[in-house]
Design a protein around this motif. Structure first.
Motif, short mmCIF file in Angstrom:
data_model
loop_
_atom_site.label_atom_id
_atom_site.label_comp_id
_atom_site.label_asym_id
_atom_site.label_seq_id
_atom_site.Cartn_x
_atom_site.Cartn_y
_atom_site.Cartn_z
N LEU A 7 24.68 27.44 -13.22
CA LEU A 7 24.28 28.17 -12.02
C LEU A 7 24.18 29.66 -12.29
O LEU A 7 24.82 30.20 -13.20
CB LEU A 7 25.30 27.93 -10.89
CG LEU A 7 25.45 26.49 -10.39
CD1 LEU A 7 26.50 26.44 -9.30
CD2 LEU A 7 24.13 25.94 -9.88
N SER A 8 23.37 30.33 -11.49
CA SER A 8 23.28 31.79 -11.52
C SER A 8 23.95 32.34 -10.27
O SER A 8 23.89 31.72 -9.20
CB SER A 8 21.82 32.25 -11.56
OG SER A 8 21.19 31.77 -12.74
N LEU A 12 30.68 27.74 -5.63
CA LEU A 12 29.37 27.27 -5.21
C LEU A 12 28.78 28.15 -4.12
O LEU A 12 27.56 28.34 -4.05
CB LEU A 12 29.46 25.82 -4.72
CG LEU A 12 29.73 24.75 -5.78
CD1 LEU A 12 29.83 23.38 -5.13
CD2 LEU A 12 28.63 24.74 -6.84
N SER A 14 26.74 31.08 -5.45
CA SER A 14 25.59 30.80 -6.30
C SER A 14 24.28 31.20 -5.62
O SER A 14 24.08 30.99 -4.42
CB SER A 14 25.54 29.30 -6.64
OG SER A 14 24.35 28.97 -7.31
N THR A 18 21.40 30.11 -7.03
CA THR A 18 20.54 28.95 -7.26
C THR A 18 21.03 27.78 -6.42
O THR A 18 22.17 27.75 -5.97
CB THR A 18 20.54 28.56 -8.75
OG1 THR A 18 21.90 28.44 -9.20
CG2 THR A 18 19.84 29.61 -9.58
N PRO A 38 22.74 24.68 -5.46
CA PRO A 38 23.82 23.88 -6.08
C PRO A 38 23.76 22.41 -5.70
O PRO A 38 24.80 21.74 -5.64
CB PRO A 38 25.08 24.54 -5.52
CG PRO A 38 24.67 24.98 -4.15
CD PRO A 38 23.20 25.33 -4.22
N ASN A 57 25.33 20.04 -8.22
CA ASN A 57 26.78 20.17 -8.22
C ASN A 57 27.40 19.45 -7.03
O ASN A 57 28.40 18.72 -7.17
CB ASN A 57 27.18 21.65 -8.19
CG ASN A 57 26.63 22.42 -9.37
OD1 ASN A 57 25.43 22.61 -9.48
ND2 ASN A 57 27.51 22.87 -10.26
#
Length: 315
Positions: A166-167, A185, A188, A190, A192, A195
């Protein structure tokens, strides 16, 4: 491009339980006390089981592994929190955060698996006492514990690798006292989705297996206990699993509230308080629950203290 707006993360900021300076000393003293009690209590349980040959049974083999897990579990999160309060620096490196996440996920799931294995052990002991020694052989006990370690090592590694993909945005503040999966999360940039899918499928399936094992085992246990004619026999049978049932209720009640509650009802403050319950309070209470309500453990601890008194130099 979208990736140009993302920030390369080198560290996070753990906001802890409170940002008020006047509460930091109180929190430091409280959590240091609980941490020392937890580690000492669980190590004493392990020492008592190793030292007393009468405790070399499947039930206490699993209890020793649970105590080791509790000591490692609390050591994953609390020392870093204490260090941050002491040096007044809430920073944790990106690598340190992922490492903490890995070991946290490992020990939280290992605890759940061990509690399920212990429930099966109690089921065999109460429902099939004549076959207990044959069923719960040393080989099966080692296999159950080894399988728990291997599966949860791979499970934790999967979550950590997915998190590493993740970014993260410019906001690196984690409203928690350790790097838990849900707060990470939420930071993040991006999507998730993968995830979260893994959490609710593999993680949910693992939790469901443990819960079903607990429910089915105790359903048979209570059914067998109710069939015992004498009240004394019922009390004796129930006493062998009452400590385990207390720990199960405390651990699963708080942990499921954190990870499987709907996002609309989830808040950082409630999640942090619930996390303290199952990451710090439960490992601290386990040695007391098992030692105070278990005659064999109390007897073993008494023997260790008595031997030390005899062999200690008299001045």
């Amino acid at each position: 491009m979208a990736w140009e707006n993302l920030t390369s993360v080198s560290e996070f900021f753990l906001l802890g339980l409170s940002e008020q300076p006047e509460k930091q000393e109180v929190l430091f003293g409280l959590f240091l006390f609980m941490y020392l009690i937890t580690v000492a209590g669980n190590l004493i349980i392990i020492l008592a089981i190793i030292a007393d040959a009468q405790l070399h049974t499947p039930m206490y083999f699993f209890l020793a592994n649970l105590s080791l897990t509790d000591a490692c579990f609390v050591s994953t999160t609390v020392p870093k929190m204490l260090a941050n309060i002491w040096i007044q620096n809430p920073i944790i490196s990106y690598a340190g955060c992922l490492s903490q996440l890995y070991f946290f996920m490992l020990f939280v799931m290992l605890e759940a698996f061990l509690l399920a294995v212990m429930a099966y052990d109690r089921y065999v002991a109460i429902c099939h006492p004549l076959h207990y020694i044959m069923v719960m052989s040393p080989g099966l006990c080692v296999l159950l514990v080894s399988a728990s370690w291997i599966m949860n090592t791979l499970h934790s590694l999967l979550h950590t690798l997915l998190m590493n993909n993740l970014s993260f945005c410019a906001d690196h503040e984690i409203p928690h006292f350790f790097c838990d999966i849900n707060p990470l999360l939420s930071l993040s940039c991006t999507d998730p989705f993968i995830n979260e899918l893994v959490i609710f499928t593999i993680g949910g399936l693992s939790g469901l297996v443990c819960v079903l094992c607990l429910i089915i085992s105790y359903a048979y246990i209570f059914s067998t206990i109710l069939k015992i004619p004498s009240a004394q026999g019922k009390r004796k049978a129930f006493s062998t699993c009452s400590s385990h049932l207390s720990v199960v209720s405390l651990f699963f009640g708080t942990s499921f509230g954190v990870y499987f509650s709907p996002p609309s009802t989830r808040s950082a403050q409630k999640g942090t308080v619930a996390s303290v319950m199952y990451t710090v309070v439960t490992p601290m209470l386990n040695p007391f629950i098992y030692s105070l309500r278990n005659r064999d453990i109390k007897s073993s601890l008494g023997k260790i203290i008595w031997v030390r008194k005899i062999h200690s130099p008299q001045w």
